[in-house]
Scaffold this active site. Structure first.
Site, mmCIF file in Angstrom:
data_model
loop_
_atom_site.group_PDB
_atom_site.id
_atom_site.type_symbol
_atom_site.label_atom_id
_atom_site.label_comp_id
_atom_site.label_asym_id
_atom_site.label_seq_id
_atom_site.Cartn_x
_atom_site.Cartn_y
_atom_site.Cartn_z
ATOM 1 C CG ASN A 1 -11.600 -24.240 23.749
ATOM 2 O OD1 ASN A 1 -11.484 -23.022 23.702
ATOM 3 N ND2 ASN A 1 -10.573 -25.061 23.521
ATOM 4 N N GLY B 1 -10.633 -11.257 19.829
ATOM 5 C CA GLY B 1 -12.082 -11.476 19.842
ATOM 6 C C GLY B 1 -12.732 -11.531 18.472
ATOM 7 C CB THR B 2 -11.607 -12.216 14.968
ATOM 8 O OG1 THR B 2 -10.889 -13.433 15.137
ATOM 9 C CG2 THR B 2 -10.643 -11.053 14.900
ATOM 10 C CG ASN B 3 -13.138 -17.392 16.647
ATOM 11 O OD1 ASN B 3 -13.736 -18.000 15.758
ATOM 12 N ND2 ASN B 3 -11.820 -17.429 16.782
ATOM 13 C CG HIS C 1 -7.367 -26.577 20.119
ATOM 14 N ND1 HIS C 1 -6.689 -26.071 21.220
ATOM 15 C CD2 HIS C 1 -6.434 -27.216 19.364
ATOM 16 C CE1 HIS C 1 -5.412 -26.407 21.135
ATOM 17 N NE2 HIS C 1 -5.237 -27.100 20.012
ATOM 18 C CB ILE D 1 -6.083 -24.031 32.755
ATOM 19 C CG1 ILE D 1 -4.929 -23.979 31.732
ATOM 20 C CG2 ILE D 1 -6.584 -25.461 32.972
ATOM 21 C CD1 ILE D 1 -5.260 -24.481 30.357
ATOM 22 C CG LEU D 2 -12.198 -22.546 32.499
ATOM 23 C CD1 LEU D 2 -13.451 -22.812 31.687
ATOM 24 C CD2 LEU D 2 -12.323 -21.241 33.284
HETATM 25 C C1 GAR Z 1 -8.267 -18.600 17.843
HETATM 26 O O1 GAR Z 1 -7.517 -19.072 16.764
HETATM 27 C C2 GAR Z 1 -8.555 -19.721 18.825
HETATM 28 O O2 GAR Z 1 -8.701 -20.982 18.226
HETATM 29 C C3 GAR Z 1 -7.318 -19.706 19.678
HETATM 30 O O3 GAR Z 1 -7.026 -18.335 19.853
HETATM 31 C C4 GAR Z 1 -7.448 -17.619 18.690
HETATM 32 C C5 GAR Z 1 -8.264 -16.442 19.164
HETATM 33 O O4 GAR Z 1 -8.574 -15.554 18.117
HETATM 34 N N1 GAR Z 1 -7.558 -20.377 20.929
HETATM 35 C C6 GAR Z 1 -6.642 -21.083 21.570
HETATM 36 O O5 GAR Z 1 -5.498 -21.202 21.186
HETATM 37 C C7 GAR Z 1 -7.139 -21.735 22.851
HETATM 38 N N2 GAR Z 1 -6.296 -22.839 23.201
HETATM 39 P P1 GAR Z 1 -9.668 -14.424 18.318
HETATM 40 O O6 GAR Z 1 -9.375 -13.733 19.662
HETATM 41 O O7 GAR Z 1 -9.479 -13.498 17.176
HETATM 42 O O8 GAR Z 1 -11.023 -15.074 18.317
#
Ligand code: GAR
Length: 190
Positions: A101, A12-14, A103, A86-87
């Site tokens: 999203n 969850g850093t994003n 990616h 996947i939704l």
């Molecule tokens: C991120 O790099 C995101 O782009 C990727 O998971 C990571 C989550 O990091 N998402 C995917 O691969 C989706 N297909 P986070 O939990 O630290 O935000």
């Protein structure tokens, strides 16, 4: 005030970046009204730490139906921030234009089923790509196929490994995600 629902599966850093960007005004006129996780993860803890309403809906075949029931009707944007389920197409269609999203690659390359997290970075290094990056895009029923909102790249060096690429991608994500959210929500570019 626009209502964001954030979906997470991991650290969850994003999500944290979005919370901080709302606090410091980078994302205007918005609040995270709900965080939904499809598994136990640190992203859920971050929501709790910020007193944000949060729900765990276990992943599996009923996930999208349960999700549909839990998303408040006044939601302005559903944000997939490191979300791995996947939704279902019906869900994507119902919320068309209101789901985005992030990616961890330069779509349309390195997207689709099975292309998530470290799998993406392994594939990028294996293919000897000269660059990678991150993409924010609308979610449609085609996996990673929706319209691109924002994308940014960086050059891969000879010393890069999947791990260093992952770190560099994350930094790019923290840069472009708030800008993309602001663009979709408020039609402004910061
Ligand atoms: C991120 O790099 C995101 O782009 C990727 O998971 C990571 C989550 O990091 N998402 C995917 O691969 C989706 N297909 P986070 O939990 O630290 O935000």
């Amino acid at each position: 005030m626009k209502n964001l629902v954030i979906l997470v599966s991991g650290s969850g850093t994003n999500l944290q970046r979005i919370i901080d960007a709302i606090d410091n005004g980078e994302i205007r006129n918005a609040k995270v009204s709900l965080v939904i996780a499809d598994r136990e993860c640190y992203g859920l803890e971050r929501a709790k730490n910020h007193n944000i309403e949060n729900i765990l809906i276990p992943r599996g075949k009923n996930f999208s139906d349960e999700l549909a029931k839990q998303i408040p009707q006044n939601t302005d944007l559903i944000v997939l921030a490191g979300f791995l389920s996947i939704l279902k197409p019906a869900f994507c269609e119902k919320w068309s234009g209101k789901i985005i999203n992030i990616h961890p690659a330069l779509l349309p390359k390195f997207g689709g089923k099975g292309m998530w997290g470290h799998h993406v970075h392994n594939a990028v290094i294996e293919a000897k790509e000269k660059e990678s990056g991150a993409t924010v895009h609308f979610v449609t029923s085609g996996i990673d196929e929706g319209e691109i909102i924002l994308q940014k790249s960086f050059d891969i060096t000879e010393d890069d490994t999947p791990e260093t690429v992952a770190e560099k991608v994350h930094l790019i994500e923290y840069e472009i995600f708030p800008i993309a959210i602001n663009k979709v929500l408020n039609n402004v570019t910061i």
